[in-house]
Design a protein around this motif. Structure first.
Motif, PDB file in Angstrom:
ATOM      1  N   ASP A   1       0.770  -3.102   3.066  1.00 48.44           N
ATOM      2  CA  ASP A   1       0.735  -2.236   4.215  1.00 48.44           C
ATOM      3  C   ASP A   1       2.361  -3.596   4.962  1.00 48.44           C
ATOM      4  O   ASP A   1       2.789  -2.499   5.701  1.00 48.44           O
ATOM      5  N   GLN A   2       1.924  -4.929   4.687  1.00 44.75           N
ATOM      6  CA  GLN A   2       2.820  -5.683   5.239  1.00 44.75           C
ATOM      7  C   GLN A   2       4.140  -5.189   4.789  1.00 44.75           C
ATOM      8  O   GLN A   2       4.985  -5.407   5.802  1.00 44.75           O
ATOM      9  N   ILE A   3       4.413  -5.746   3.916  1.00 43.53           N
ATOM     10  CA  ILE A   3       5.644  -5.392   3.439  1.00 43.53           C
ATOM     11  C   ILE A   3       6.007  -3.748   3.235  1.00 43.53           C
ATOM     12  O   ILE A   3       6.753  -3.552   3.112  1.00 43.53           O
ATOM     13  N   GLY A   4       4.828  -2.659   3.374  1.00 42.02           N
ATOM     14  CA  GLY A   4       5.637  -1.770   2.873  1.00 42.02           C
ATOM     15  C   GLY A   4       6.023  -0.985   4.641  1.00 42.02           C
ATOM     16  O   GLY A   4       6.411   0.321   4.529  1.00 42.02           O
ATOM     17  N   GLN A   5       5.501  -2.129   5.833  1.00 38.94           N
ATOM     18  CA  GLN A   5       6.513  -2.052   7.305  1.00 38.94           C
ATOM     19  C   GLN A   5       8.049  -1.835   6.538  1.00 38.94           C
ATOM     20  O   GLN A   5       9.102  -1.196   7.500  1.00 38.94           O
ATOM     21  N   PHE A   6       8.510  -2.574   4.950  1.00 39.30           N
ATOM     22  CA  PHE A   6      10.236  -2.643   4.932  1.00 39.30           C
ATOM     23  C   PHE A   6      10.192  -1.701   4.306  1.00 39.30           C
ATOM     24  O   PHE A   6      11.804  -1.735   4.160  1.00 39.30           O
ATOM     25  N   THR A   7       9.407  -1.701   3.481  1.00 40.67           N
ATOM     26  CA  THR A   7      10.120  -0.616   2.708  1.00 40.67           C
ATOM     27  C   THR A   7       8.747   0.078   1.958  1.00 40.67           C
ATOM     28  O   THR A   7       8.110   0.460   1.707  1.00 40.67           O
ATOM     29  N   LYS A   8       9.265   0.861   0.773  1.00 42.93           N
ATOM     30  CA  LYS A   8       8.162   1.783  -0.031  1.00 42.93           C
ATOM     31  C   LYS A   8       7.969   1.458  -1.606  1.00 42.93           C
ATOM     32  O   LYS A   8       7.673   2.629  -2.242  1.00 42.93           O
ATOM     33  N   VAL A   9       8.460   0.431  -1.098  1.00 40.76           N
ATOM     34  CA  VAL A   9       7.500  -0.314  -2.788  1.00 40.76           C
ATOM     35  C   VAL A   9       6.386   0.388  -3.300  1.00 40.76           C
ATOM     36  O   VAL A   9       6.006  -1.163  -2.336  1.00 40.76           O
ATOM     37  N   PRO A  10       5.380   0.577  -4.031  1.00 41.30           N
ATOM     38  CA  PRO A  10       4.389   0.370  -3.899  1.00 41.30           C
ATOM     39  C   PRO A  10       3.712  -0.630  -4.456  1.00 41.30           C
ATOM     40  O   PRO A  10       3.731  -0.909  -5.562  1.00 41.30           O
ATOM     41  N   ASN A  11       2.242  -0.417  -4.522  1.00 37.51           N
ATOM     42  CA  ASN A  11       1.324  -1.615  -4.762  1.00 37.51           C
ATOM     43  C   ASN A  11       1.867  -2.886  -5.528  1.00 37.51           C
ATOM     44  O   ASN A  11       1.314  -3.589  -6.641  1.00 37.51           O
ATOM     45  N   ILE A  12       2.638  -3.918  -4.313  1.00 33.52           N
ATOM     46  CA  ILE A  12       3.138  -5.358  -4.430  1.00 33.52           C
ATOM     47  C   ILE A  12       1.751  -6.176  -4.763  1.00 33.52           C
ATOM     48  O   ILE A  12       1.689  -7.098  -5.279  1.00 33.52           O
ATOM     49  N   ALA A  13       0.839  -6.107  -3.918  1.00 30.74           N
ATOM     50  CA  ALA A  13      -0.044  -6.771  -3.996  1.00 30.74           C
ATOM     51  C   ALA A  13      -0.807  -6.652  -5.851  1.00 30.74           C
ATOM     52  O   ALA A  13      -1.170  -7.971  -6.546  1.00 30.74           O
ATOM     53  N   ALA A  14      -0.586  -5.439  -6.474  1.00 28.39           N
ATOM     54  CA  ALA A  14      -1.447  -5.467  -7.923  1.00 28.39           C
ATOM     55  C   ALA A  14       0.162  -6.036  -8.374  1.00 28.39           C
ATOM     56  O   ALA A  14      -0.558  -7.217  -9.217  1.00 28.39           O
ATOM     57  N   TRP A  15       1.182  -6.562  -8.541  1.00 31.02           N
ATOM     58  CA  TRP A  15       1.557  -6.842  -9.265  1.00 31.02           C
ATOM     59  C   TRP A  15       1.799  -8.821  -8.668  1.00 31.02           C
ATOM     60  O   TRP A  15       1.508  -9.060  -9.638  1.00 31.02           O
ATOM     61  N   VAL A  16       1.775  -8.828  -7.906  1.00 30.94           N
ATOM     62  CA  VAL A  16       1.727 -10.293  -7.467  1.00 30.94           C
ATOM     63  C   VAL A  16       0.106 -10.967  -7.775  1.00 30.94           C
ATOM     64  O   VAL A  16       0.416 -11.898  -8.758  1.00 30.94           O
ATOM     65  N   SER A  17      -0.876  -9.902  -7.964  1.00 29.31           N
ATOM     66  CA  SER A  17      -2.649 -10.783  -8.646  1.00 29.31           C
ATOM     67  C   SER A  17      -2.021 -10.611 -10.123  1.00 29.31           C
ATOM     68  O   SER A  17      -2.438 -11.887 -10.766  1.00 29.31           O
ATOM     69  N   LYS A  18      -1.217  -9.614 -11.197  1.00 29.13           N
ATOM     70  CA  LYS A  18      -1.082  -9.721 -12.100  1.00 29.13           C
ATOM     71  C   LYS A  18      -0.034 -11.096 -12.617  1.00 29.13           C
ATOM     72  O   LYS A  18       0.183 -11.690 -13.613  1.00 29.13           O
ATOM     73  N   GLN A  19       0.934 -11.456 -12.179  1.00 30.35           N
ATOM     74  CA  GLN A  19       1.678 -12.290 -12.117  1.00 30.35           C
ATOM     75  C   GLN A  19       0.921 -13.465 -12.078  1.00 30.35           C
ATOM     76  O   GLN A  19       1.620 -15.041 -12.105  1.00 30.35           O
TER      77      GLN A  19
END
Length: 251
Positions: free
Chosen positions: A158-176
């Motif tokens: 939601d925080q990054i989604g204020q600036f972009t429509k990239v979905p589910n960055i949290a899942a990517w961060v967790s995987k990394q």
């Protein structure tokens, strides 16, 4: 000597390791705190952190000027202070073509490595590490112990989604496995930018956060002798032990 070489040497000789410490490894570049404000999904959040210019007190609940809107999932003695490597922002921005700024993801502390030592990141810090933020010979310098990685949640989206429509960055961060970590407070004190950072204790040199993420995220099962040392780490937050216990292979 680097943090990694210290860890390697201590696997063979813990006495030598203890004699090596304390070791200055970094400088505290920024201290950040936030206020609870209206956020996405009709909720409140203090995930956006701004630099604190004056020294701030730290107690068992964290920075006294920092707020957490959701006390069930954020803050408290086992999530008192959050540190995040600045490289996390570099990786997110490079992967998704963004310009997410430091402080967006809720971190309290940002450090910079000293001389040729490695940066503090998930590959170079361990569960149980105790760091002192301040001069080594003062009694009011804060001491913090790593007790768990941070689990990225939907608020990052939601925080990054204020600036972009990239979905589910949290899942990517967790995987990394690049979400940073939480400290518990070992010693109260005052903290401010530009203080030296010392590694005081490293009781579990095998227990890097990157290895913890690797074990936790793996779909494989592991021999009990791989998992048992983690379960014996007294300061590791219990929910992580629960995850690891399920990774034991039934031979």
């Amino acid at each position: 000597m680097s943090i990694q070489s210290i860890a390697s040497s201590t696997q063979h000789n813990k006495t030598d390791f203890n004699q090596t410490l304390p070791l200055r490894i970094a400088t505290l570049v920024e201290v950040r705190a936030g206020k609870a404000m209206p956020f996405a999904r009709e909720q409140m959040s203090a995930i956006d952190k701004a630099p604190v210019k004056a020294p701030v007190a730290v107690n068992f609940m964290g920075l006294t000027t920092d707020e957490q809107a959701d006390r069930r999932h954020h803050g408290g003695p086992l999530k008192a202070v959050h540190q995040l490597p600045t490289a996390t922002y570099d990786k997110i921005n490079a992967e998704f073509g963004l310009k997410v700024r430091i402080g967006t993801l809720g971190e309290n502390l940002t450090t910079e490595a000293l001389d040729d030592l490695p940066e503090m990141n998930e590959a170079t810090v361990c569960i149980g590490d105790v760091f002192q933020y301040g001069d080594i010979d003062t009694n009011d310098s804060v001491q913090l112990r790593i007790v768990q990685p941070r689990r990225p949640c939907y608020k990052i989206n939601d925080q990054i989604g204020q600036f972009t429509k990239v979905p589910n960055i949290a899942a990517w961060v967790s995987k990394q496995g690049i979400a940073g970590w939480y400290f518990e407070v070992v010693r109260d004190g005052m903290i401010a930018a530009n203080l030296p950072v010392y590694l005081i204790e490293r009781p579990y040199p095998f227990a890097t956060l990157s290895r913890l993420w690797q074990l936790s995220n793996s779909k494989e099962k592991f021999a009990i002798d791989i998992i048992e040392p983690w379960l014996a780490i007294e300061c590791l937050e219990e929910s992580w032990k629960t995850v690891l216990a399920k990774k034991i292979r039934k031979d």
